[in-house]
Design an enzyme around this catalytic site. Sequence first.
Site, mmCIF file in Angstrom:
data_model
loop_
_atom_site.group_PDB
_atom_site.id
_atom_site.type_symbol
_atom_site.label_atom_id
_atom_site.label_comp_id
_atom_site.label_asym_id
_atom_site.label_seq_id
_atom_site.Cartn_x
_atom_site.Cartn_y
_atom_site.Cartn_z
ATOM 1 N N ASP A 1 0.059 5.148 0.887
ATOM 2 C CA ASP A 1 -0.068 6.141 1.965
ATOM 3 C C ASP A 1 -0.139 5.464 3.329
ATOM 4 O OD1 ASP A 1 -2.227 8.150 -0.153
ATOM 5 O OD2 ASP A 1 -0.060 8.109 0.003
ATOM 6 N N ASP B 1 0.874 -1.161 0.000
ATOM 7 C CA ASP B 1 0.000 0.000 0.000
ATOM 8 C C ASP B 1 0.919 1.220 0.000
ATOM 9 O OD1 ASP B 1 -1.469 1.752 2.672
ATOM 10 O OD2 ASP B 1 -2.333 1.705 0.663
HETATM 11 O O1 GMZ Z 1 -3.420 4.041 1.699
HETATM 12 P P1 GMZ Z 1 -3.569 4.198 0.187
HETATM 13 O O2 GMZ Z 1 -4.537 3.195 -0.404
HETATM 14 O O3 GMZ Z 1 -2.228 4.238 -0.528
HETATM 15 O O4 GMZ Z 1 -4.196 5.692 -0.062
HETATM 16 C C1 GMZ Z 1 -5.127 6.248 0.850
HETATM 17 C C2 GMZ Z 1 -5.475 7.610 0.278
HETATM 18 O O5 GMZ Z 1 -6.030 7.464 -1.000
HETATM 19 C C3 GMZ Z 1 -6.519 8.338 1.088
HETATM 20 O O6 GMZ Z 1 -7.625 7.459 1.294
HETATM 21 C C4 GMZ Z 1 -8.721 8.165 1.907
HETATM 22 O O7 GMZ Z 1 -9.782 7.241 2.055
HETATM 23 P P2 GMZ Z 1 -11.050 7.326 1.037
HETATM 24 O O8 GMZ Z 1 -10.524 6.958 -0.347
HETATM 25 O O9 GMZ Z 1 -11.572 8.755 1.088
HETATM 26 O O10 GMZ Z 1 -12.049 6.282 1.598
HETATM 27 C C5 GMZ Z 1 -8.325 8.704 3.285
HETATM 28 O O11 GMZ Z 1 -8.051 7.606 4.138
HETATM 29 C C6 GMZ Z 1 -7.070 9.573 3.176
HETATM 30 O O12 GMZ Z 1 -6.592 9.894 4.464
HETATM 31 C C7 GMZ Z 1 -5.988 8.849 2.424
HETATM 32 O O13 GMZ Z 1 -4.892 9.739 2.162
HETATM 33 MG MG MG Z 2 -2.666 3.349 3.356
#
Ligand code: GMZ
Ligand code: MG
Length: 177
Positions: free
Chosen positions: A9, A7
Amino acid sequence: MKLLILDRDGVINYDSDAYIKSVEEWIPLPGSIEAIAQLSKAGWTVAVATNQSGIARGYYDIATLDAMHERLRSLVAQQGGEVGLIVYCPHGPDEGCDCRKPKPGMLKNIAAHYNVSLTNLWFVGDSLGDLEAAKAVDSQPVLVKTGKGEKTLGKTLPAGTLIFDDLAAIAAELIHN
Ligand SMILES: O=P(O)(O)OC[C@@H](O)[C@H]1O[C@@H](OP(=O)(O)O)[C@@H](O)[C@@H](O)[C@@H]1O
Ligand SMILES: [Mg+2]
Ligand SMILES: [Zn+2]
């Protein structure tokens, strides 16, 4: 082949509840670049599967996302390693796509690209959706305590989930065992 899927972020870089909206906001977590480079130099292929609903939400565009991933590749290359396939889901939660985690579409995409089985393949994440995506295709869910990992620890995890402090600890485990 030795394939590890990460993953993004909260595993490779700091995450934010306000999303990571620019290259300037994309800041590697301590030891993560070194860990990827060391894994790469030890013969591992390191791929990435990341939800990027910020695209659908209009917070940033594909060019900005690509610039973040170019930065990741450049930093790892400076340490003598390389990053494999990076796959992202640009869709919003309500679009019903097949790629947004916890759906396993991105994991399937990466495994097919490398022509390897998903069974017991390690997928490292900080959110419950990451772990559920792994479980859905009989991959090995691996939780790190960085990013949202500490919060995820308080939830009911898929059976057999492995837990590590961070990506550096995972690299040490995979390289030295
Ligand atoms: O952890 P990965 O998958 O690499 O990326 C997560 C991000 O796309 C964002 O995903 C969002 O969730 P929602 O997409 O809004 O449910 C939130 O959790 C944000 O804080 C976060 O930065
Ligand atoms: Mg993540
Ligand atoms: Zn998608």
